[in-house]
Structures are given as structure tokens and as C-alpha cells.
Design an enzyme around this catalytic site. Sequence first.
Site, short mmCIF file in Angstrom:
data_model
loop_
_atom_site.label_atom_id
_atom_site.label_comp_id
_atom_site.label_asym_id
_atom_site.label_seq_id
_atom_site.Cartn_x
_atom_site.Cartn_y
_atom_site.Cartn_z
N LYS A 141 0.85 -1.19 0.00
CA LYS A 141 0.00 0.00 0.00
C LYS A 141 0.89 1.25 0.00
O LYS A 141 1.89 1.32 0.73
CB LYS A 141 -0.88 0.02 1.26
N LYS A 237 -14.12 -7.04 -6.45
CA LYS A 237 -14.43 -7.14 -5.04
C LYS A 237 -15.94 -7.28 -4.89
O LYS A 237 -16.70 -6.50 -5.47
CB LYS A 237 -13.95 -5.89 -4.28
#
Length: 311
Positions: A141, A237
Amino acid sequence: MQINAQIATYKLKRPFTISRGSRTLAEVIQVTIEKDGKKGTGECSPTGRYGESFDSVLAQIDSVKGKAFDRSQLKALLPAGAARNALDCALWDLESDNFPDGFSLPERIQTAMTVSIASPQEMGEEARRYVEQGATLIKVKLNGDDVFERLSAVRAAAPDTTLIVDANEAWGDLDIEATIQQIAPLNIAMVEQPLPAAEDEVLRHVSSPIPLCADESCHTADDVDSLIGKYQMVNIKLDKTGGLTAAFELEQAARAKGMQVMVGCMLGSSVAMRAALPVAATAVLVDLDGAFLISDDVQGGLNYQNGNIVL
């Protein structure tokens, strides 16, 4: 058909930080549907980035209580999003023998292990711990600060590991092409959502040696056509598609356009991760470590070993 929904809270093993903020808890909504003596369970994670709150998602779930519906009818009752995801996955769980003939899951699925944003040294140490645990795929990230320094620290700690990058829309103030060219020598397998979804048209004019993956820019099959020329991969997702039913549709639409498929997740328990496995089974990249990151998973949760979900 009886529907029940409740909020569940899980403590994270360590703070989880992305470009939009940091968390120490994973809060989710778990839904159970009981019908004809059988029970199915689903889970969702309301996301403020998509205009959702726990109150709004619970209200959507309440709006279908007392109604009889199947997965197809559910799509007409609720829009894509967290509420429909929890209900759709609960129906799949309820009817788990309805998968297509010949469908089966592999014995194990490689999953990314996520290094969240911290100092370069701290990120390198987290990557090192994952490597010691056997991880072979690490997701890094990042925000717009110290991109090369942070990635270099992770690569030094994990020299033989496949690295993928998730900017969560945070590189809007950077020279995007120069940034990608700078990190390319670190052998990055993919960069996910470098620019805000509303600003990603720029990517049509970017020459990237690293494949780009759409996350916030891609929710359902209806989005695929707009991604062509900007991205080479989509991150599916279930909380975005509105469940496994629509996830299969997005997968099919993306593959039909020659795009590769990744499967990702929000933070949550094994209830949510398990629901995504049917799409993950054939994905190029899988990022379903959400349940690994919490300290008190549900009973009978998924088995994470050496960077794999062992089934």
C-alpha cells in the site's frame, strides 16, 4: 425467508494504513438468511468512499425483509454495493450445491499479503516477516509520498517475492508516467488504481511497462468498456459488484475484452473471503488476506499457510 443482520467488530493484528487513513478495527455487517430449515451467511463492509455507511446498508437490508426473492430478483431490488453483497452471498451459501457442473476449487490459492503504509524501514520489516512466514506475493500500500523509497525497502526485504502496488487513487499529484518508470526496475508485477477514478482518463496517454489494474474505477460489468485503453486488469471485489452473482458477470465481461482478473477484498472475516473463492480460483492475482489481518476470525475460518489459502 427470514433475514437477520448484525454488526460484528474484529480487532486487527496491527494498524492497517492506506492512502485514505488508518484503522485498528474491522467492522462489518453479517447477514443470515434462513429458509426451509437451512441457513446461509454473508458479510459486507460498508465503504464511505462509495457513499455507504452502516446505517445506509442496514436500511437497504431492512428494505427487503419480508420479501421472497432469489439471486436474480435481488439484483432488481438493490443496487450494486455492500448490502446486496451480503444478501447475495448468504443466498449462495444457502444454495451452495448450485454451482455449475464440474466446478471445483483448487487445494490451495496463493494470496497476497498486505504491507500497509508506514516508514520505509517499518514496511521493509513487515515484508520481511511475511517472507519468513513463506509469502510469495506481497501487496504494498502506498500514498503519494516516498514511493520509491518505500518500495525499495520492501524489495530489499523480499528480493524473490512478487510485488504488487496499490496506490488507492493517491498519485494524482505525481508525474504518473515518471513515477511508474522510476519503480519499474524494482520488478513490480502490477500497479493498482494510481489515479482517482474521476481522473483516470489520463492513463490512456501513459506508456507503462507495468500492467495497471482498475479498482475504484471498476465496480460492475457495466464499467468494463470504459476501462479499455486505460487498464489491463480489473480488481473484482464482492462489496463493489454487489455479490458473487454480479462478480461472475464482471469476470466474464472483463475476460471477453481481453483483460486479466484480480480478486480483492475489504477487511473482514473468513465469511467474506470464502465467498470470493469461486472467482479467485481462476484469477491471475488474488488478494484475500483480510481474515489473516484480524486477530479473532470466525470459528472454522480459512487456513492461511505460507502465503496460501489452504482449502
